[in-house]
Design an enzyme around this catalytic site. Structure first.
Site, PDB file in Angstrom:
ATOM      1  N   ALA A 174      30.877   9.364  60.066  1.00  0.00           N
ATOM      2  CA  ALA A 174      31.611   8.120  60.279  1.00  0.00           C
ATOM      3  C   ALA A 174      32.455   7.786  59.063  1.00  0.00           C
ATOM      4  O   ALA A 174      32.152   8.198  57.936  1.00  0.00           O
ATOM      5  CB  ALA A 174      30.633   6.976  60.577  1.00  0.00           C
ATOM      6  N   ASP A 175      33.505   7.026  59.304  1.00  0.00           N
ATOM      7  CA  ASP A 175      34.329   6.517  58.216  1.00  0.00           C
ATOM      8  C   ASP A 175      34.824   5.131  58.591  1.00  0.00           C
ATOM      9  O   ASP A 175      35.136   4.867  59.762  1.00  0.00           O
ATOM     10  CB  ASP A 175      35.520   7.433  57.926  1.00  0.00           C
ATOM     11  CG  ASP A 175      36.261   7.020  56.665  1.00  0.00           C
ATOM     12  OD1 ASP A 175      35.597   6.898  55.610  1.00  0.00           O
ATOM     13  OD2 ASP A 175      37.477   6.801  56.727  1.00  0.00           O
TER      14      ASP A 175
END
Length: 227
Positions: free
Chosen positions: A69-70
């Site tokens: 995730a970012d």
């Protein structure tokens, strides 16, 4: 086996809320926006690269599934990553002060033969912040290591006048979208069981236990500290 490709303790905490078992893989993926790369494309790419880097670490494990995730703060087409130092954190907060910014959080889930991604988009409005308030917040150390130089679940919660979107997404892992991705890969989500607490003592016949407990308390005068 599910693995989280992240060095973030906040993402570990959030994923645990979905009641799934998972391992953690520390990955080191450069977070650099390419010239002319649209902000959301950048966030999506970094999430995919984190998941891909994690998969390389466990590719020999049968059934390995890796989540990456970012999350980035975006204002005026500029991506506000993690501040380099206190001065950079103060400059970011001055820019965010009194304005509404976007927070984009992308989640990628990959296996040896499949990949899927989801994106959460939120808008966060900040109150106008004074210099003393910004300086005190930065001095607390909380802005460091956080996109946009703030933690919505921490001291910066008082800055937020409006949130449209996902609170967990702004924290770093949108749980609704993540749960949907996991279900699509056959991972059953649930609810973590809270720790059990001892039952309160039962009052005896005639309320004797209650009278005994009350009798053991200090007097109101002594408890208040007044002489």
């Amino acid at each position: 086996m599910l693995h989280l490709a992240s060095q973030s303790p906040r993402r570990r905490e959030l994923l645990a809320r979905l009641g799934v078992d998972f391992g953690v893989i520390d990955v080191d993926v450069p977070e650099r926006r390419e010239p002319g790369e649209p902000p959301e494309d950048y966030v999506r790419r970094v999430a995919r690269e984190k998941a891909g880097a994690g998969l390389l670490e466990v590719v020999a494990v049968p059934g390995a599934l890796v989540l990456g995730a970012d999350t980035e703060v975006i204002l005026d087409d500029e991506v506000f990553g993690k501040p380099r130092d206190a001065a950079d954190a103060m400059a970011m907060l001055r820019r965010l002060s009194g304005r509404t910014h976007a927070v984009v959080s992308a989640v990628s889930l990959v296996s040896a033969g499949r990949e899927a991604q989801a994106v959460s988009r939120s808008r966060v409005a900040f109150a106008a912040l004074g210099e003393d308030e910004i300086a005190a917040y930065v001095a607390s150390g909380e802005p460091m290591g956080r996109a946009g130089a703030y933690a919505i679940q921490g001291g910066a919660e008082r800055f937020v006048t409006r949130l449209d979107g996902s609170f967990s997404g702004v924290m770093g892992l949108p749980l609704h979208e993540t749960a949907q991705l996991l279900r699509g890969f056959g991972v059953v989500t649930g609810f973590p069981v809270p720790p059990s607490h001892p039952s309160p003592p039962q009052a005896g016949r005639g309320g004797g236990a209650a009278r005994e407990s009350l009798g053991s308390l200090p007097s109101a005068t002594a408890a208040s500290g007044r002489e």
